[in-house]
Design a protein around this motif. Structure first.
Motif: not given
Length: 325
Positions: A33-37, A40-42, A132-143
């Protein structure tokens, strides 16, 4: 204090080793999981930054590119334009690009040690893509909530930079490199830049995997649940809040995911906890930064103090935002 620190590291290593034998499948899955993260992201988001920054620094082109920042850097922040360039890059790209840029500038003698040390207080920040993208939109569902987090996080860093500038003088020697002649071997430049970028990105991947597995080990041996239950019984603190902070202390992505998924925390407490975790950065980010700082022989304590102040100030700014709104 050092004895306690060393003893803690030994215990964690032993628990990690035992967990590999007791539950190897889970360790493999967590590592996957960490390697995929990381892949794909880092790699996709940070490697281009590392590459272009290394090209700029190794070729000395940065001395000319950053010249446009001279008025603001000199008159407001009392740093060189190269240092201000590192600050802007850190704000826009995220952990640990800012600290990597400062270390590269210092090793190439484009900024002095005094200025590099000054920058350590505030140069390493999380970027808008993650907040904004990861935490706001993806995690908190709020831009909107993502923008609020980014505003508080960034403003705190700028305030620290202004505060540090009040008690510092301009390092005029930092400006001597504007007249450096650009003369480099393109093949060697690209080879060195790619090599440095790959080494940095692999180092980051190693730390991400380490701390993902460490969080699993502490959960597997019921250390996290024991700590959460104890504080819940003694102080009445929400278990999800404690667990999110614990995960976030080590790795910001895991911490912000847990906080955002909590069914018992209000939006107010979710935002406060997330901005604290993001501005603190997590031990995974700090060990990445420390590896760069040790190589450049820059003070680690200064950097860690800066991140502590950043986390606290971000929370205060967010509280003020809620009061005003």
């Amino acid at each position: 204090m050092k004895t306690i620190y060393n003893f803690t590291i030994i215990i964690l290593c032993l628990l990690y080793f035992v967990c590999i034998f007791l539950n190897p499948h889970a360790i493999i899955e967590t590592t996957k999981t960490s390697i995929l993260l990381w892949a794909q992201k880092i790699v996709t988001s940070l490697f281009p930054y590392f590459l272009i920054i290394n090209v700029f620094v190794n070729s000395r082109i940065i001395s000319y590119v950053s010249y446009i920042f001279l008025p603001v850097a000199k008159n407001i922040f009392k740093i060189s334009s190269q240092g201000f360039f590192a600050f802007i890059i850190g704000l826009l790209s995220g952990y640990p690009v800012g600290i990597k840029t400062v270390c590269s500038l210092y090793k190439e003698n484009l900024i002095t040690k005094k200025e590099a040390t000054k920058l350590l207080h505030y140069v390493n920040n999380s970027g808008p893509l993650f907040i904004i993208g990861t935490v706001g939109i993806n995690f908190l569902n709020s831009k909107t909530q993502g923008y609020i987090l980014f505003f508080a996080h960034t403003l705190a860093s700028i305030i620290i930079a202004l505060f540090v500038s009040v008690f510092s003088k301009i390092e005029w020697v930092s400006y001597k490199n504007y007249n450096v002649n650009i003369n480099f071997d393109l093949g060697n430049l690209l080879s060195r830049s790619v090599k440095d970028s790959i080494e940095a990105i692999l180092l980051i991947g190693g730390f991400i995997t380490l701390f993902f597995n460490l969080n699993f080990v502490l959960e597997y041996f019921k250390i996290y649940p024991l700590f959460c239950n104890t504080l819940h019984k003694l102080l009445g603190i929400d278990k999800n809040f404690i667990q999110g902070l614990l995960y976030g202390f080590f790795e910001i992505t895991s911490g912000t995911i847990l906080i955002s998924k909590s069914q018992t925390l209000s939006v107010f407490y979710k935002l406060l906890t997330c901005v604290f975790i993001i501005s603190w950065g997590g031990m995974s980010v700090h060990f990445q930064a420390i590896s760069f700082l040790k190589e450049a022989e820059l003070p680690i304590k200064t950097y860690l103090i800066g991140k502590c102040f950043h986390a606290i100030l971000s929370v205060i700014i967010l509280l003020i935002i809620f009061v005003v709104i």
